[in-house]
Design a protein around this motif. Structure first.
Motif, mmCIF file in Angstrom:
data_model
loop_
_atom_site.group_PDB
_atom_site.id
_atom_site.type_symbol
_atom_site.label_atom_id
_atom_site.label_comp_id
_atom_site.label_asym_id
_atom_site.label_seq_id
_atom_site.Cartn_x
_atom_site.Cartn_y
_atom_site.Cartn_z
ATOM 1 N N GLY A 174 24.103 42.240 -28.826
ATOM 2 C CA GLY A 174 25.477 42.437 -29.256
ATOM 3 C C GLY A 174 26.493 42.466 -28.139
ATOM 4 O O GLY A 174 27.684 42.576 -28.401
ATOM 5 N N ARG A 175 26.023 42.343 -26.892
ATOM 6 C CA ARG A 175 26.955 42.478 -25.778
ATOM 7 C C ARG A 175 28.051 41.425 -25.789
ATOM 8 O O ARG A 175 29.168 41.681 -25.391
ATOM 9 C CB ARG A 175 26.216 42.480 -24.441
ATOM 10 C CG ARG A 175 25.697 41.118 -24.001
ATOM 11 C CD ARG A 175 24.924 41.185 -22.694
ATOM 12 N NE ARG A 175 25.721 41.629 -21.585
ATOM 13 C CZ ARG A 175 26.308 40.825 -20.713
ATOM 14 N NH1 ARG A 175 26.193 39.533 -20.828
ATOM 15 N NH2 ARG A 175 27.025 41.321 -19.732
ATOM 16 N N SER A 176 27.778 40.232 -26.281
ATOM 17 C CA SER A 176 28.780 39.173 -26.250
ATOM 18 C C SER A 176 29.630 39.117 -27.519
ATOM 19 O O SER A 176 30.614 38.384 -27.564
ATOM 20 C CB SER A 176 28.108 37.820 -26.011
ATOM 21 O OG SER A 176 27.254 37.509 -27.096
ATOM 22 N N MET A 178 28.949 46.578 -22.599
ATOM 23 C CA MET A 178 27.672 46.984 -23.167
ATOM 24 C C MET A 178 26.596 46.019 -22.711
ATOM 25 O O MET A 178 26.873 44.879 -22.370
ATOM 26 C CB MET A 178 27.738 47.090 -24.695
ATOM 27 C CG MET A 178 27.712 45.806 -25.453
ATOM 28 S SD MET A 178 27.797 46.042 -27.248
ATOM 29 C CE MET A 178 26.326 46.930 -27.623
ATOM 30 N N ALA A 179 25.379 46.524 -22.695
ATOM 31 C CA ALA A 179 24.228 45.714 -22.317
ATOM 32 C C ALA A 179 23.396 45.446 -23.564
ATOM 33 O O ALA A 179 23.520 46.128 -24.571
ATOM 34 C CB ALA A 179 23.395 46.451 -21.269
ATOM 35 N N MET A 236 34.693 44.207 -21.801
ATOM 36 C CA MET A 236 34.646 43.166 -20.773
ATOM 37 C C MET A 236 33.493 42.206 -21.001
ATOM 38 O O MET A 236 33.495 41.107 -20.456
ATOM 39 C CB MET A 236 34.511 43.797 -19.381
ATOM 40 C CG MET A 236 35.680 44.660 -18.989
ATOM 41 S SD MET A 236 35.525 45.351 -17.324
ATOM 42 C CE MET A 236 34.077 46.382 -17.506
ATOM 43 N N THR A 237 32.507 42.596 -21.798
ATOM 44 C CA THR A 237 31.340 41.750 -22.047
ATOM 45 C C THR A 237 31.568 40.761 -23.199
ATOM 46 O O THR A 237 30.692 39.962 -23.503
ATOM 47 C CB THR A 237 30.102 42.622 -22.331
ATOM 48 O OG1 THR A 237 30.440 43.644 -23.269
ATOM 49 C CG2 THR A 237 29.600 43.266 -21.044
ATOM 50 N N HIS A 238 32.721 40.802 -23.833
ATOM 51 C CA HIS A 238 33.113 39.834 -24.857
ATOM 52 C C HIS A 238 34.088 38.865 -24.185
ATOM 53 O O HIS A 238 35.152 39.281 -23.714
ATOM 54 C CB HIS A 238 33.779 40.548 -26.036
ATOM 55 C CG HIS A 238 34.083 39.651 -27.187
ATOM 56 N ND1 HIS A 238 35.146 38.778 -27.180
ATOM 57 C CD2 HIS A 238 33.454 39.498 -28.377
ATOM 58 C CE1 HIS A 238 35.167 38.124 -28.323
ATOM 59 N NE2 HIS A 238 34.155 38.545 -29.068
ATOM 60 N N SER A 239 33.761 37.583 -24.114
ATOM 61 C CA SER A 239 34.541 36.642 -23.295
ATOM 62 C C SER A 239 36.009 36.559 -23.708
ATOM 63 O O SER A 239 36.893 36.552 -22.844
ATOM 64 C CB SER A 239 33.900 35.256 -23.296
ATOM 65 O OG SER A 239 33.852 34.731 -24.613
#
Length: 146
Positions: free
Chosen positions: A47-49, A43-44, A113-116
């Motif tokens: 909240g993306r992370s 997501m962009a 994939m945008t959450h480390s």
């Protein structure tokens, strides 16, 4: 279950990108029992992370309700067996493979994939195995009960 004889057709087993028509066409042509499209989410923006978890898209225009039923079932299996956050089912008729498939279908987003931390899980063989096993168990459940 060892007593089930299940055939699996993969529309992709390498780093190629078959057309959507090919993917859905195979399921429709062989009148598959189910069609499951497996993806990693992203997501962009805001909240993306911090956004993580499993989502299952279904065809809200499927009058039989089987798309929604399959989406819920497989998402619950993944959330439970892979210990993933269950984000719920999402309307997905705007997605080509969901809209144009004629058999019970869902598109599963197995993580962001945008959450480390989740990206590390998505890349791990253990999580991939857990998701695969959960999908296998969920599909077996579907086949036995439909």
């Amino acid at each position: 279950r060892s007593d089930l004889n299940v055939g699996v057709y993969c529309t992709r087993s390498d780093d190629t990108n078959p057309e959507f028509e090919e993917r859905v066409g195979l399921a429709n042509q062989i009148n598959a029992d189910v069609f499951v499209s497996i993806h990693n989410n992203s997501m962009a923006g805001k909240g993306r992370s911090t956004t993580k978890g499993v989502e299952a898209l279904y065809d809200e225009e499927d009058k039989s309700g089987k798309s929604l039923e399959l989406a819920k079932l497989l998402e619950e299996y993944i959330a439970r067996e892979a210990e993933a956050v269950n984000r719920g089912v999402v309307k997905g008729n705007d997605i080509y493979v969901v809209r144009n498939c004629k058999v019970p279908r869902t598109l599963i987003e197995v993580g962001f994939m945008t959450h480390s931390d989740e990206l590390k899980r998505l890349a791990s063989a253990q999580y991939q195995w857990q998701v695969g096993q959960a999908l296998c168990h969920g599909i077996e459940d579907w086949l036995v009960n439909h």
